[in-house]
Design an enzyme around this catalytic site. Structure first.
Site, mmCIF file in Angstrom:
data_model
loop_
_atom_site.group_PDB
_atom_site.id
_atom_site.type_symbol
_atom_site.label_atom_id
_atom_site.label_comp_id
_atom_site.label_asym_id
_atom_site.label_seq_id
_atom_site.Cartn_x
_atom_site.Cartn_y
_atom_site.Cartn_z
ATOM 1 N N CYS A 37 4.935 8.320 2.354
ATOM 2 C CA CYS A 37 5.083 9.650 1.783
ATOM 3 C C CYS A 37 5.371 10.659 2.889
ATOM 4 O O CYS A 37 5.390 10.324 4.073
ATOM 5 C CB CYS A 37 3.818 10.032 1.029
ATOM 6 N N CYS A 52 0.824 -1.211 0.000
ATOM 7 C CA CYS A 52 0.000 0.000 0.000
ATOM 8 C C CYS A 52 0.857 1.260 0.000
ATOM 9 O O CYS A 52 0.335 2.367 -0.063
ATOM 10 C CB CYS A 52 -0.921 0.012 1.213
ATOM 11 N N CYS A 109 -3.122 8.781 5.954
ATOM 12 C CA CYS A 109 -1.849 8.817 6.689
ATOM 13 C C CYS A 109 -2.113 9.023 8.185
ATOM 14 O O CYS A 109 -1.458 8.419 9.034
ATOM 15 C CB CYS A 109 -0.949 9.939 6.179
ATOM 16 N N ASP A 126 2.659 2.331 2.491
ATOM 17 C CA ASP A 126 2.789 2.930 3.827
ATOM 18 C C ASP A 126 3.013 1.840 4.868
ATOM 19 O O ASP A 126 2.204 0.915 4.960
ATOM 20 C CB ASP A 126 1.480 3.618 4.271
#
Lengths: 137, 404
Positions: free
Chosen positions: A63, A37, A106, A39
Protein backbone atom coordinates in the site's frame (compact mmCIF):
# COMPACT_ATOMS: atom_id res chain seq x y z
CA UNK A 1 -8.74 7.36 5.63
CA UNK A 2 -6.61 10.24 4.44
CA UNK A 3 -2.88 9.90 3.96
CA UNK A 4 -0.37 12.33 5.44
CA UNK A 5 1.35 14.75 3.10
CA UNK A 6 4.67 13.02 3.61
CA UNK A 7 3.24 9.64 2.66
CA UNK A 8 1.73 11.13 -0.46
CA UNK A 9 5.02 12.85 -1.31
CA UNK A 10 7.04 9.62 -1.00
CA UNK A 11 4.37 7.65 -2.77
CA UNK A 12 4.11 10.07 -5.68
CA UNK A 13 7.84 10.70 -5.93
CA UNK A 14 9.44 7.59 -4.52
CA UNK A 15 13.18 8.04 -3.83
CA UNK A 16 15.76 5.48 -4.86
CA UNK A 17 13.60 3.00 -6.71
CA UNK A 18 15.68 0.35 -8.36
CA UNK A 19 17.95 -2.62 -8.16
CA UNK A 20 21.58 -3.06 -7.11
CA UNK A 21 23.64 -6.01 -8.26
CA UNK A 22 22.98 -8.53 -5.53
CA UNK A 23 25.94 -10.65 -6.68
CA UNK A 24 28.37 -7.95 -5.56
CA UNK A 25 30.09 -8.59 -2.27
CA UNK A 26 29.50 -5.09 -0.94
CA UNK A 27 25.75 -5.17 -1.66
CA UNK A 28 23.34 -6.38 0.98
CA UNK A 29 19.80 -7.38 0.02
CA UNK A 30 16.80 -7.72 2.31
CA UNK A 31 13.56 -9.24 1.01
CA UNK A 32 10.79 -9.26 3.61
CA UNK A 33 7.05 -9.73 3.77
CA UNK A 34 4.89 -12.06 1.71
CA UNK A 35 2.59 -11.64 -1.29
CA UNK A 36 -0.26 -13.27 0.64
CA UNK A 37 0.00 -10.56 3.27
CA UNK A 38 -0.17 -7.84 0.65
CA UNK A 39 3.29 -6.46 1.42
CA UNK A 40 6.71 -7.36 0.03
CA UNK A 41 9.72 -5.06 0.42
CA UNK A 42 13.10 -5.46 -1.15
CA UNK A 43 15.73 -3.11 0.20
CA UNK A 44 19.36 -3.07 -0.92
CA UNK A 45 22.43 -1.26 0.39
CA UNK A 46 25.83 -0.71 -1.15
CA UNK A 47 28.62 -0.30 1.42
CA UNK A 48 32.14 1.14 0.99
CA UNK A 49 35.38 0.04 2.68
CA UNK A 50 34.67 2.27 5.68
CA UNK A 51 31.32 0.55 6.31
CA UNK A 52 29.48 3.62 5.05
CA UNK A 53 26.31 3.05 3.03
CA UNK A 54 26.91 4.84 -0.27
CA UNK A 55 23.75 3.78 -2.07
CA UNK A 56 20.36 2.31 -1.21
CA UNK A 57 17.57 1.12 -3.47
CA UNK A 58 14.13 -0.35 -2.92
CA UNK A 59 11.19 -1.93 -4.62
CA UNK A 60 7.94 -2.52 -2.75
CA UNK A 61 4.68 -4.35 -3.42
CA UNK A 62 2.22 -2.86 -1.00
CA UNK A 63 0.00 0.00 0.00
CA UNK A 64 0.98 3.66 -0.11
CA UNK A 65 2.32 3.60 3.44
CA UNK A 66 4.51 0.57 2.72
CA UNK A 67 5.94 2.27 -0.36
CA UNK A 68 6.52 5.50 1.57
CA UNK A 69 8.16 3.67 4.50
CA UNK A 70 10.67 1.95 2.27
CA UNK A 71 11.31 5.08 0.22
CA UNK A 72 12.02 7.01 3.42
CA UNK A 73 14.26 4.20 4.69
CA UNK A 74 16.50 4.43 1.62
CA UNK A 75 16.84 8.18 2.14
CA UNK A 76 17.87 7.70 5.74
CA UNK A 77 20.30 4.89 4.98
CA UNK A 78 22.51 6.78 2.56
CA UNK A 79 25.55 8.25 4.30
CA UNK A 80 25.06 6.26 7.50
CA UNK A 81 27.51 3.63 8.65
CA UNK A 82 26.17 0.12 8.88
CA UNK A 83 26.19 0.35 12.67
CA UNK A 84 24.23 3.60 12.58
CA UNK A 85 21.73 2.03 10.20
CA UNK A 86 21.07 -0.73 12.73
CA UNK A 87 19.75 1.93 15.07
CA UNK A 88 16.86 2.95 12.82
CA UNK A 89 13.68 2.11 14.68
CA UNK A 90 10.31 1.60 13.07
CA UNK A 91 8.77 4.17 15.39
CA UNK A 92 11.03 6.83 13.83
CA UNK A 93 9.38 6.03 10.50
CA UNK A 94 5.90 6.09 12.07
CA UNK A 95 6.64 9.52 13.48
CA UNK A 96 8.20 10.97 10.34
CA UNK A 97 5.35 9.78 8.08
CA UNK A 98 2.57 10.27 10.66
CA UNK A 99 1.37 6.71 10.07
CA UNK A 100 -1.92 5.76 11.72
CA UNK A 101 -2.01 2.66 14.00
CA UNK A 102 -3.31 0.36 11.22
CA UNK A 103 -0.22 1.19 9.17
CA UNK A 104 2.42 0.59 11.83
CA UNK A 105 3.12 -2.83 10.33
CA UNK A 106 4.43 -1.04 7.22
CA UNK A 107 7.14 0.61 9.31
CA UNK A 108 7.93 -2.66 11.06
CA UNK A 109 8.44 -4.22 7.68
CA UNK A 110 10.78 -1.41 6.63
CA UNK A 111 12.87 -1.89 9.78
CA UNK A 112 12.97 -5.63 9.11
CA UNK A 113 14.09 -4.93 5.54
CA UNK A 114 16.96 -2.68 6.72
CA UNK A 115 18.19 -5.27 9.22
CA UNK A 116 17.83 -8.08 6.78
CA UNK A 117 19.88 -6.17 4.16
CA UNK A 118 22.60 -5.41 6.73
CA UNK A 119 22.79 -9.05 7.79
CA UNK A 120 23.05 -10.16 4.18
CA UNK A 121 25.98 -7.75 3.77
CA UNK A 122 27.61 -8.98 7.00
CA UNK A 123 27.35 -12.64 6.13
CA UNK A 124 28.75 -12.00 2.65
CA UNK A 125 31.73 -10.32 4.24
CA UNK A 126 32.45 -13.01 6.79
CA UNK A 127 30.82 -11.30 9.73
CA UNK A 128 28.37 -12.87 12.14
CA UNK A 129 24.73 -11.97 11.43
CA UNK A 130 23.30 -9.82 14.17
CA UNK A 131 20.67 -11.65 16.20
CA UNK A 132 17.42 -9.78 15.75
CA UNK A 133 14.81 -9.60 18.40
CA UNK A 134 11.52 -10.20 16.59
CA UNK A 135 10.65 -6.60 16.00
CA UNK A 136 6.92 -6.62 16.52
CA UNK A 137 6.08 -3.36 18.18
CA UNK B 1 -15.82 18.72 -19.66
CA UNK B 2 -14.67 15.88 -17.49
CA UNK B 3 -15.41 16.52 -13.84
CA UNK B 4 -13.10 14.99 -11.28
CA UNK B 5 -13.14 12.88 -9.17
CA UNK B 6 -15.03 10.17 -11.04
CA UNK B 7 -17.37 7.94 -9.07
CA UNK B 8 -17.00 4.27 -10.04
CA UNK B 9 -18.17 2.68 -6.81
CA UNK B 10 -21.88 2.28 -7.58
CA UNK B 11 -22.06 -1.10 -5.84
CA UNK B 12 -21.29 0.63 -2.56
CA UNK B 13 -23.95 3.26 -3.05
CA UNK B 14 -25.45 5.31 -5.86
CA UNK B 15 -26.00 9.05 -6.05
CA UNK B 16 -29.63 10.00 -5.70
CA UNK B 17 -31.41 10.80 -8.92
CA UNK B 18 -32.63 14.43 -8.89
CA UNK B 19 -36.11 13.19 -9.90
CA UNK B 20 -36.18 11.15 -6.70
CA UNK B 21 -35.18 14.10 -4.57
CA UNK B 22 -37.89 16.21 -6.15
CA UNK B 23 -40.52 13.61 -5.31
CA UNK B 24 -39.34 13.45 -1.70
CA UNK B 25 -39.06 17.13 -0.83
CA UNK B 26 -42.72 17.93 0.00
CA UNK B 27 -42.78 15.07 2.51
CA UNK B 28 -40.11 16.71 4.62
CA UNK B 29 -42.04 19.95 5.04
CA UNK B 30 -45.72 20.61 4.39
CA UNK B 31 -46.68 16.95 3.87
CA UNK B 32 -45.05 15.87 7.11
CA UNK B 33 -47.84 13.73 8.52
CA UNK B 34 -47.53 10.39 10.26
CA UNK B 35 -48.84 7.69 7.94
CA UNK B 36 -50.39 5.98 10.96
CA UNK B 37 -52.51 9.02 11.89
CA UNK B 38 -55.91 7.81 10.77
CA UNK B 39 -57.98 10.76 11.97
CA UNK B 40 -56.84 13.79 9.99
CA UNK B 41 -55.78 14.83 6.53
CA UNK B 42 -52.08 15.13 7.39
CA UNK B 43 -52.04 11.43 8.15
CA UNK B 44 -54.15 10.56 5.09
CA UNK B 45 -51.82 12.43 2.76
CA UNK B 46 -48.81 10.58 4.18
CA UNK B 47 -50.60 7.24 4.07
CA UNK B 48 -51.61 7.79 0.47
CA UNK B 49 -48.00 8.57 -0.48
CA UNK B 50 -46.77 5.44 1.28
CA UNK B 51 -49.40 3.29 -0.44
CA UNK B 52 -48.37 4.68 -3.81
CA UNK B 53 -44.69 3.99 -3.11
CA UNK B 54 -45.57 0.50 -1.90
CA UNK B 55 -47.10 -0.12 -5.31
CA UNK B 56 -44.00 1.19 -7.08
CA UNK B 57 -41.69 -0.97 -4.96
CA UNK B 58 -43.90 -4.03 -5.49
CA UNK B 59 -44.07 -3.55 -9.24
CA UNK B 60 -40.32 -3.64 -9.84
CA UNK B 61 -40.18 -7.17 -8.40
CA UNK B 62 -43.53 -8.35 -9.77
CA UNK B 63 -45.11 -8.50 -6.32
CA UNK B 64 -48.40 -7.35 -4.79
CA UNK B 65 -48.17 -4.16 -2.73
CA UNK B 66 -49.48 -6.00 0.34
CA UNK B 67 -46.31 -8.09 0.27
CA UNK B 68 -43.93 -5.18 0.84
CA UNK B 69 -42.60 -4.50 4.36
CA UNK B 70 -40.68 -1.24 4.51
CA UNK B 71 -37.46 -1.33 6.53
CA UNK B 72 -34.42 0.85 7.10
CA UNK B 73 -32.48 -0.92 4.35
CA UNK B 74 -31.21 -4.25 3.12
CA UNK B 75 -29.27 -5.06 6.29
CA UNK B 76 -32.46 -4.86 8.31
CA UNK B 77 -34.41 -6.75 5.64
CA UNK B 78 -31.88 -9.59 5.66
CA UNK B 79 -31.89 -9.72 9.46
CA UNK B 80 -35.69 -9.77 9.51
CA UNK B 81 -35.91 -12.47 6.83
CA UNK B 82 -33.42 -14.85 8.41
CA UNK B 83 -34.09 -14.34 12.11
CA UNK B 84 -37.80 -13.78 11.51
CA UNK B 85 -38.24 -17.02 9.53
CA UNK B 86 -36.18 -18.96 12.05
CA UNK B 87 -38.28 -17.76 14.97
CA UNK B 88 -41.55 -18.27 13.12
CA UNK B 89 -40.80 -21.78 11.83
CA UNK B 90 -38.45 -23.31 14.38
CA UNK B 91 -41.12 -25.82 15.39
CA UNK B 92 -40.79 -27.18 11.88
CA UNK B 93 -37.01 -27.32 11.81
CA UNK B 94 -33.86 -25.54 12.88
CA UNK B 95 -31.65 -25.76 9.80
CA UNK B 96 -30.92 -23.04 7.27
CA UNK B 97 -28.67 -23.00 4.22
CA UNK B 98 -26.72 -20.04 2.92
CA UNK B 99 -23.51 -19.31 1.00
CA UNK B 100 -20.02 -18.17 2.01
CA UNK B 101 -20.07 -15.24 -0.45
CA UNK B 102 -23.16 -13.59 1.07
CA UNK B 103 -23.03 -10.09 2.46
CA UNK B 104 -21.83 -9.82 6.07
CA UNK B 105 -25.33 -9.05 7.31
CA UNK B 106 -26.59 -12.40 6.00
CA UNK B 107 -23.57 -14.31 7.32
CA UNK B 108 -23.79 -12.65 10.71
CA UNK B 109 -27.55 -13.25 10.93
CA UNK B 110 -26.80 -16.90 10.18
CA UNK B 111 -24.17 -16.95 12.93
CA UNK B 112 -26.79 -15.52 15.26
CA UNK B 113 -29.07 -18.45 14.36
CA UNK B 114 -26.26 -20.82 15.35
CA UNK B 115 -25.92 -19.08 18.69
CA UNK B 116 -29.60 -19.55 19.49
CA UNK B 117 -29.60 -23.25 18.74
CA UNK B 118 -30.01 -23.41 14.95
CA UNK B 119 -27.81 -25.20 12.45
CA UNK B 120 -26.44 -23.49 9.38
CA UNK B 121 -24.85 -24.91 6.24
CA UNK B 122 -22.56 -22.46 4.46
CA UNK B 123 -22.25 -23.58 0.85
CA UNK B 124 -18.96 -23.01 -0.95
CA UNK B 125 -18.92 -21.56 -4.46
CA UNK B 126 -17.24 -22.73 -7.64
CA UNK B 127 -14.26 -20.76 -9.01
CA UNK B 128 -16.69 -18.65 -11.06
CA UNK B 129 -18.59 -17.61 -7.90
CA UNK B 130 -21.76 -19.65 -8.57
CA UNK B 131 -23.08 -22.31 -6.22
CA UNK B 132 -23.28 -25.99 -7.11
CA UNK B 133 -26.97 -26.91 -7.27
CA UNK B 134 -26.35 -30.53 -6.39
CA UNK B 135 -24.47 -29.46 -3.29
CA UNK B 136 -27.43 -27.28 -2.37
CA UNK B 137 -29.91 -30.11 -2.76
CA UNK B 138 -27.67 -32.51 -0.86
CA UNK B 139 -27.48 -30.06 2.04
CA UNK B 140 -31.26 -30.09 2.55
CA UNK B 141 -32.49 -32.20 5.47
CA UNK B 142 -35.95 -32.73 6.96
CA UNK B 143 -35.03 -29.97 9.41
CA UNK B 144 -34.29 -27.36 6.72
CA UNK B 145 -36.64 -24.38 6.83
CA UNK B 146 -34.83 -21.73 4.79
CA UNK B 147 -32.43 -21.32 1.89
CA UNK B 148 -30.89 -17.85 1.61
CA UNK B 149 -28.85 -17.19 -1.53
CA UNK B 150 -28.10 -13.73 -2.85
CA UNK B 151 -29.40 -12.80 -6.29
CA UNK B 152 -26.19 -11.09 -7.44
CA UNK B 153 -22.92 -10.63 -5.63
CA UNK B 154 -21.80 -7.19 -4.50
CA UNK B 155 -18.08 -7.71 -5.17
CA UNK B 156 -17.98 -9.63 -8.44
CA UNK B 157 -21.53 -9.18 -9.75
CA UNK B 158 -22.19 -12.84 -10.55
CA UNK B 159 -25.86 -13.80 -10.74
CA UNK B 160 -26.83 -17.03 -8.99
CA UNK B 161 -29.17 -19.50 -10.75
CA UNK B 162 -32.15 -18.23 -8.78
CA UNK B 163 -34.86 -20.16 -10.66
CA UNK B 164 -33.06 -23.46 -10.28
CA UNK B 165 -32.50 -22.73 -6.59
CA UNK B 166 -36.16 -21.91 -6.01
CA UNK B 167 -37.24 -25.07 -7.84
CA UNK B 168 -35.14 -27.12 -5.45
CA UNK B 169 -36.50 -25.21 -2.47
CA UNK B 170 -40.09 -25.79 -3.63
CA UNK B 171 -39.51 -29.46 -4.23
CA UNK B 172 -38.42 -29.90 -0.63
CA UNK B 173 -40.94 -27.51 0.91
CA UNK B 174 -38.24 -25.09 2.05
CA UNK B 175 -38.63 -21.30 1.99
CA UNK B 176 -36.32 -19.34 -0.31
CA UNK B 177 -34.97 -15.91 0.62
CA UNK B 178 -32.75 -13.86 -1.65
CA UNK B 179 -30.73 -10.74 -0.92
CA UNK B 180 -31.42 -8.92 -4.19
CA UNK B 181 -29.83 -5.64 -3.12
CA UNK B 182 -27.48 -5.49 -6.10
CA UNK B 183 -29.93 -6.94 -8.63
CA UNK B 184 -33.20 -5.03 -8.28
CA UNK B 185 -33.34 -2.16 -10.71
CA UNK B 186 -30.37 -3.49 -12.69
CA UNK B 187 -31.77 -6.72 -14.13
CA UNK B 188 -35.34 -8.07 -14.34
CA UNK B 189 -36.41 -9.64 -11.05
CA UNK B 190 -39.83 -11.27 -10.69
CA UNK B 191 -40.76 -12.96 -7.44
CA UNK B 192 -43.31 -15.22 -9.12
CA UNK B 193 -41.34 -16.27 -12.19
CA UNK B 194 -38.24 -16.63 -10.00
CA UNK B 195 -40.06 -18.53 -7.25
CA UNK B 196 -38.91 -16.25 -4.43
CA UNK B 197 -40.59 -16.31 -0.99
CA UNK B 198 -38.67 -13.47 0.66
CA UNK B 199 -36.57 -10.79 -1.03
CA UNK B 200 -34.46 -7.95 0.38
CA UNK B 201 -33.76 -4.75 -1.51
CA UNK B 202 -32.89 -1.15 -0.75
CA UNK B 203 -33.18 2.38 -2.07
CA UNK B 204 -29.63 3.65 -2.11
CA UNK B 205 -28.35 1.04 -4.55
CA UNK B 206 -30.86 2.18 -7.18
CA UNK B 207 -30.48 5.95 -7.06
CA UNK B 208 -32.86 6.38 -4.15
CA UNK B 209 -32.22 7.59 -0.60
CA UNK B 210 -30.22 5.80 2.08
CA UNK B 211 -32.13 4.55 5.10
CA UNK B 212 -35.08 3.01 3.30
CA UNK B 213 -35.41 -0.52 1.99
CA UNK B 214 -37.94 -3.31 1.93
CA UNK B 215 -38.50 -6.98 2.54
CA UNK B 216 -40.87 -8.78 0.23
CA UNK B 217 -42.79 -11.46 2.11
CA UNK B 218 -44.94 -13.82 0.00
CA UNK B 219 -48.65 -13.88 0.89
CA UNK B 220 -49.86 -16.75 -1.27
CA UNK B 221 -48.53 -20.18 -2.27
CA UNK B 222 -47.22 -20.37 0.33
CA UNK B 223 -48.27 -17.71 2.82
CA UNK B 224 -45.07 -16.70 4.61
CA UNK B 225 -44.79 -14.95 7.95
CA UNK B 226 -41.82 -13.64 9.84
CA UNK B 227 -41.54 -12.86 13.54
CA UNK B 228 -40.99 -9.14 14.04
CA UNK B 229 -37.53 -8.14 15.18
CA UNK B 230 -38.64 -4.65 16.16
CA UNK B 231 -41.70 -4.52 18.39
CA UNK B 232 -44.03 -1.58 18.82
CA UNK B 233 -47.12 -0.17 17.22
CA UNK B 234 -47.66 -3.08 14.87
CA UNK B 235 -46.89 -1.26 11.64
CA UNK B 236 -46.27 -3.13 8.40
CA UNK B 237 -48.73 -5.91 9.17
CA UNK B 238 -47.10 -6.45 12.53
CA UNK B 239 -43.81 -7.50 11.01
CA UNK B 240 -41.92 -4.23 11.47
CA UNK B 241 -42.98 -1.57 13.92
CA UNK B 242 -41.84 2.02 13.87
CA UNK B 243 -43.19 5.23 12.36
CA UNK B 244 -42.79 5.01 8.63
CA UNK B 245 -40.03 7.04 7.01
CA UNK B 246 -42.44 8.73 4.63
CA UNK B 247 -39.98 10.87 2.59
CA UNK B 248 -37.60 7.91 2.34
CA UNK B 249 -40.37 5.58 1.25
CA UNK B 250 -41.60 8.09 -1.35
CA UNK B 251 -38.06 8.36 -2.72
CA UNK B 252 -37.53 4.62 -2.67
CA UNK B 253 -40.76 4.11 -4.62
CA UNK B 254 -39.87 6.77 -7.16
CA UNK B 255 -36.40 5.27 -7.57
CA UNK B 256 -37.96 1.86 -8.28
CA UNK B 257 -40.29 3.37 -10.87
CA UNK B 258 -37.46 5.13 -12.72
CA UNK B 259 -35.16 2.10 -12.58
CA UNK B 260 -37.90 -0.10 -13.99
CA UNK B 261 -38.66 2.28 -16.85
CA UNK B 262 -35.02 2.70 -17.82
CA UNK B 263 -33.67 -0.77 -17.09
CA UNK B 264 -33.87 -2.19 -20.61
CA UNK B 265 -31.86 0.58 -22.27
CA UNK B 266 -29.68 1.35 -19.28
CA UNK B 267 -28.46 -2.23 -18.81
CA UNK B 268 -27.38 -2.38 -22.46
CA UNK B 269 -25.56 0.95 -22.18
CA UNK B 270 -23.81 -0.07 -18.97
CA UNK B 271 -22.77 -3.48 -20.25
CA UNK B 272 -21.19 -1.82 -23.29
CA UNK B 273 -19.30 0.64 -21.08
CA UNK B 274 -18.25 -2.16 -18.72
CA UNK B 275 -16.98 -4.24 -21.65
CA UNK B 276 -15.07 -1.26 -22.97
CA UNK B 277 -13.46 -0.68 -19.59
CA UNK B 278 -12.57 -4.33 -19.20
CA UNK B 279 -11.14 -4.59 -22.68
CA UNK B 280 -9.18 -1.41 -22.09
CA UNK B 281 -7.46 -2.56 -18.92
CA UNK B 282 -6.99 -6.24 -19.70
CA UNK B 283 -4.70 -5.41 -22.62
CA UNK B 284 -2.07 -5.27 -19.89
CA UNK B 285 -0.48 -8.63 -19.20
CA UNK B 286 -1.16 -10.55 -15.98
CA UNK B 287 -4.56 -8.92 -15.57
CA UNK B 288 -7.56 -11.10 -14.74
CA UNK B 289 -11.32 -10.58 -14.53
CA UNK B 290 -12.73 -12.27 -11.43
CA UNK B 291 -15.92 -14.33 -11.38
CA UNK B 292 -18.27 -15.67 -14.01
CA UNK B 293 -18.42 -13.27 -16.95
CA UNK B 294 -21.57 -14.69 -18.54
CA UNK B 295 -24.03 -14.52 -15.67
CA UNK B 296 -23.33 -11.20 -14.09
CA UNK B 297 -24.65 -7.72 -13.54
CA UNK B 298 -24.12 -5.31 -16.42
CA UNK B 299 -22.38 -2.60 -14.42
CA UNK B 300 -19.67 -4.24 -12.34
CA UNK B 301 -16.23 -5.55 -13.13
CA UNK B 302 -13.74 -6.98 -10.67
CA UNK B 303 -10.20 -7.12 -12.00
CA UNK B 304 -6.94 -8.35 -10.46
CA UNK B 305 -3.75 -6.62 -11.55
CA UNK B 306 -1.15 -9.15 -10.55
CA UNK B 307 2.02 -8.00 -8.73
CA UNK B 308 0.38 -4.74 -7.68
CA UNK B 309 -1.32 -4.24 -4.32
CA UNK B 310 -4.88 -2.95 -4.47
CA UNK B 311 -4.76 -0.21 -1.88
CA UNK B 312 -1.53 1.18 -3.27
CA UNK B 313 -3.10 1.02 -6.68
CA UNK B 314 -6.19 2.94 -5.61
CA UNK B 315 -3.90 5.65 -4.29
CA UNK B 316 -2.31 5.93 -7.72
CA UNK B 317 -5.69 5.91 -9.45
CA UNK B 318 -6.17 9.43 -8.28
CA UNK B 319 -9.55 10.95 -9.05
CA UNK B 320 -11.14 7.52 -9.50
CA UNK B 321 -13.39 6.33 -6.67
CA UNK B 322 -13.25 2.53 -6.80
CA UNK B 323 -12.84 -0.21 -4.20
CA UNK B 324 -10.45 -3.08 -3.64
CA UNK B 325 -10.50 -6.59 -2.17
CA UNK B 326 -7.23 -5.73 -0.51
CA UNK B 327 -7.55 -5.25 3.21
CA UNK B 328 -4.34 -3.50 4.03
CA UNK B 329 -6.22 -1.21 6.37
CA UNK B 330 -7.93 -3.92 8.38
CA UNK B 331 -6.24 -5.17 11.50
CA UNK B 332 -6.47 -8.75 10.29
CA UNK B 333 -4.81 -7.98 6.93
CA UNK B 334 -7.24 -10.47 5.42
CA UNK B 335 -8.20 -9.82 1.83
CA UNK B 336 -11.78 -10.15 0.56
CA UNK B 337 -13.48 -13.37 1.70
CA UNK B 338 -15.53 -13.36 -1.49
CA UNK B 339 -12.47 -13.43 -3.75
CA UNK B 340 -10.77 -16.00 -1.53
CA UNK B 341 -13.80 -18.25 -1.78
CA UNK B 342 -13.35 -18.32 -5.56
CA UNK B 343 -10.07 -20.06 -4.84
CA UNK B 344 -8.05 -16.99 -5.73
CA UNK B 345 -4.64 -16.85 -4.11
CA UNK B 346 -4.36 -14.17 -1.46
CA UNK B 347 -1.96 -12.19 -3.62
CA UNK B 348 -4.52 -11.96 -6.43
CA UNK B 349 -7.20 -10.96 -3.95
CA UNK B 350 -4.89 -8.23 -2.66
CA UNK B 351 -4.46 -7.05 -6.26
CA UNK B 352 -8.13 -6.62 -7.09
CA UNK B 353 -10.09 -3.53 -8.02
CA UNK B 354 -13.87 -3.33 -8.30
CA UNK B 355 -15.21 -0.92 -10.90
CA UNK B 356 -18.90 -0.16 -10.39
CA UNK B 357 -20.47 1.87 -13.18
CA UNK B 358 -23.76 3.68 -12.81
CA UNK B 359 -26.55 5.73 -14.33
CA UNK B 360 -24.41 8.87 -14.42
CA UNK B 361 -21.23 7.24 -15.76
CA UNK B 362 -20.26 8.57 -19.19
CA UNK B 363 -18.13 7.06 -21.92
CA UNK B 364 -15.67 9.91 -21.47
CA UNK B 365 -15.27 8.91 -17.82
CA UNK B 366 -14.66 5.31 -18.78
CA UNK B 367 -12.00 6.35 -21.29
CA UNK B 368 -10.33 8.42 -18.60
CA UNK B 369 -10.54 5.55 -16.11
CA UNK B 370 -8.84 3.18 -18.55
CA UNK B 371 -5.91 5.57 -19.04
CA UNK B 372 -5.51 6.32 -15.34
CA UNK B 373 -5.67 2.64 -14.43
CA UNK B 374 -3.09 1.63 -17.02
CA UNK B 375 -0.74 4.39 -15.94
CA UNK B 376 -1.12 3.50 -12.27
CA UNK B 377 -0.56 -0.21 -12.81
CA UNK B 378 2.50 0.43 -14.97
CA UNK B 379 3.92 2.86 -12.39
CA UNK B 380 3.41 0.46 -9.50
CA UNK B 381 4.76 -2.52 -11.37
CA UNK B 382 7.97 -0.57 -11.89
CA UNK B 383 8.06 -0.27 -8.11
CA UNK B 384 7.15 -3.90 -7.47
CA UNK B 385 9.84 -6.44 -6.60
CA UNK B 386 7.37 -9.18 -7.51
CA UNK B 387 6.92 -7.81 -11.00
CA UNK B 388 10.71 -7.72 -11.43
CA UNK B 389 10.99 -11.34 -10.29
CA UNK B 390 8.17 -12.37 -12.60
CA UNK B 391 9.93 -10.65 -15.50
CA UNK B 392 13.16 -12.49 -14.61
CA UNK B 393 11.26 -15.75 -14.74
CA UNK B 394 11.49 -16.46 -11.01
CA UNK B 395 8.67 -18.64 -9.69
CA UNK B 396 7.28 -16.69 -6.75
CA UNK B 397 5.88 -19.86 -5.23
CA UNK B 398 9.41 -21.23 -4.94
CA UNK B 399 10.41 -18.47 -2.54
CA UNK B 400 10.08 -19.00 1.17
CA UNK B 401 8.35 -15.84 2.26
CA UNK B 402 8.74 -14.68 5.81
CA UNK B 403 5.31 -14.18 7.32
CA UNK B 404 5.09 -11.00 9.27
Amino acid sequence: MAYSEKVIDHYTHPRNVGTLDKAKKNVGTGLVGAPECGDVMRLQIEVDDNHVITDAKFKTFGCGSAIASSSLATEWLKGKTVDQAMEIDNMDIVEELALPPVKIHCSVLAEDAIKSAINDYRVKNGLEPIQLEKSHH
Amino acid sequence: MLELPIYLDNNATTPMDPRVLEAMLPYFTNKFGNAASRNHSFGWVAEEAVDYARGQAAKIIGANEKEIIFTSGATESNNLAIKGVFEMYQQKGNHIITVVTEHKCVLDSAHHIEKIGGKVTFLQVKPDGLIDLKELEDAITDKTILISVMYANNEIGVIQPVREISAIARKHGVLFHTDATQAVGKIPVDVNADGIDLLSFTGHKLYGPKGCGALYVRRKNPRVKVTAQIDGGGHERGMRSGTLNVPGIVGFGKACEIAMEEMATESVRLAALRDKLEKGVTVMEETYVNGNTENRLPHVSNVSFKYVEGEGLMMAMKDLAVSSGSACTSASLEPSYVLKSLGLNDDLAHSSIRFGLGRFTTEEEVDYAIEVTKKAVTHLRELSPLWEMFKEGIDLDSIEWAEH
